[in-house]
Motif scaffolding. Structure first.
Motif, short mmCIF file in Angstrom:
data_model
loop_
_atom_site.label_atom_id
_atom_site.label_comp_id
_atom_site.label_asym_id
_atom_site.label_seq_id
_atom_site.Cartn_x
_atom_site.Cartn_y
_atom_site.Cartn_z
N SER A 132 -36.10 -49.77 1.83
CA SER A 132 -37.02 -50.20 0.78
C SER A 132 -36.52 -49.66 -0.55
CB SER A 132 -38.42 -49.66 1.06
OG SER A 132 -39.24 -49.84 -0.08
N VAL A 133 -36.26 -50.56 -1.48
CA VAL A 133 -35.84 -50.15 -2.82
C VAL A 133 -37.00 -49.46 -3.53
CG1 VAL A 133 -35.05 -50.96 -5.07
CG2 VAL A 133 -34.09 -51.95 -2.99
N ALA A 134 -38.20 -50.04 -3.40
CA ALA A 134 -39.38 -49.50 -4.08
C ALA A 134 -39.74 -48.11 -3.57
CB ALA A 134 -40.56 -50.44 -3.90
N LEU A 135 -39.66 -47.91 -2.27
CA LEU A 135 -40.05 -46.62 -1.67
C LEU A 135 -38.86 -45.68 -1.46
CD1 LEU A 135 -42.54 -47.98 0.99
CD2 LEU A 135 -43.07 -47.00 -1.25
N GLN A 136 -37.65 -46.20 -1.62
CA GLN A 136 -36.43 -45.41 -1.41
C GLN A 136 -36.43 -44.79 -0.01
OE1 GLN A 136 -33.55 -44.95 -3.71
NE2 GLN A 136 -34.56 -46.89 -4.10
N GLU A 137 -36.68 -45.65 1.01
CA GLU A 137 -36.73 -45.21 2.40
C GLU A 137 -35.81 -46.06 3.26
OE1 GLU A 137 -41.36 -43.79 2.85
OE2 GLU A 137 -40.82 -45.81 3.52
N PRO A 138 -35.06 -45.44 4.19
CA PRO A 138 -34.25 -46.20 5.14
C PRO A 138 -35.04 -46.48 6.42
CG PRO A 138 -33.70 -43.89 5.31
CD PRO A 138 -34.73 -44.02 4.22
N TYR A 139 -34.69 -47.58 7.10
CA TYR A 139 -35.35 -47.95 8.35
C TYR A 139 -34.30 -48.29 9.40
CZ TYR A 139 -39.12 -48.44 5.00
OH TYR A 139 -40.01 -48.21 3.98
N ALA A 140 -34.61 -48.00 10.65
CA ALA A 140 -33.66 -48.19 11.75
C ALA A 140 -33.50 -49.64 12.17
CB ALA A 140 -34.08 -47.34 12.94
N SER A 141 -34.49 -50.50 11.92
CA SER A 141 -34.39 -51.90 12.34
C SER A 141 -35.24 -52.78 11.43
CB SER A 141 -34.88 -52.05 13.78
OG SER A 141 -36.28 -51.84 13.86
#
Length: 67
Positions: A46-55
């Motif tokens: 997420s660009v807005a939240l600056q969070e990575p996700y596994a899938s």
């Protein structure tokens, strides 16, 4: 020398079409599951939240939860 970043969490700045490495490492941690994600396998964030996700499924869950 090549082994220095092994098992070290990277710090990234997420952008629309990629990411910029702020601190070197070989993985990031999924914001929802805590799963380690190799930088070679990182596809969702997420660009807005600056969070990575596994899938993709996890990224959709995160987006719906933030509504």
């Amino acid at each position: 020398m090549l082994m220095m970043n092994r098992n070290k969490q990277a710090k990234l700045h997420f952008m629309a079409n990629g990411f910029r490495m702020l601190s070197s490492g070989d993985h990031v941690v999924c914001a929802l599951t805590g799963e380690s994600i190799s930088l070679d396998e990182l596809r969702y964030w997420s660009v807005a939240l600056q969070e990575p996700y596994a899938s993709a499924e996890i990224s959709v869950k995160a987006a719906l939860a933030k509504r």
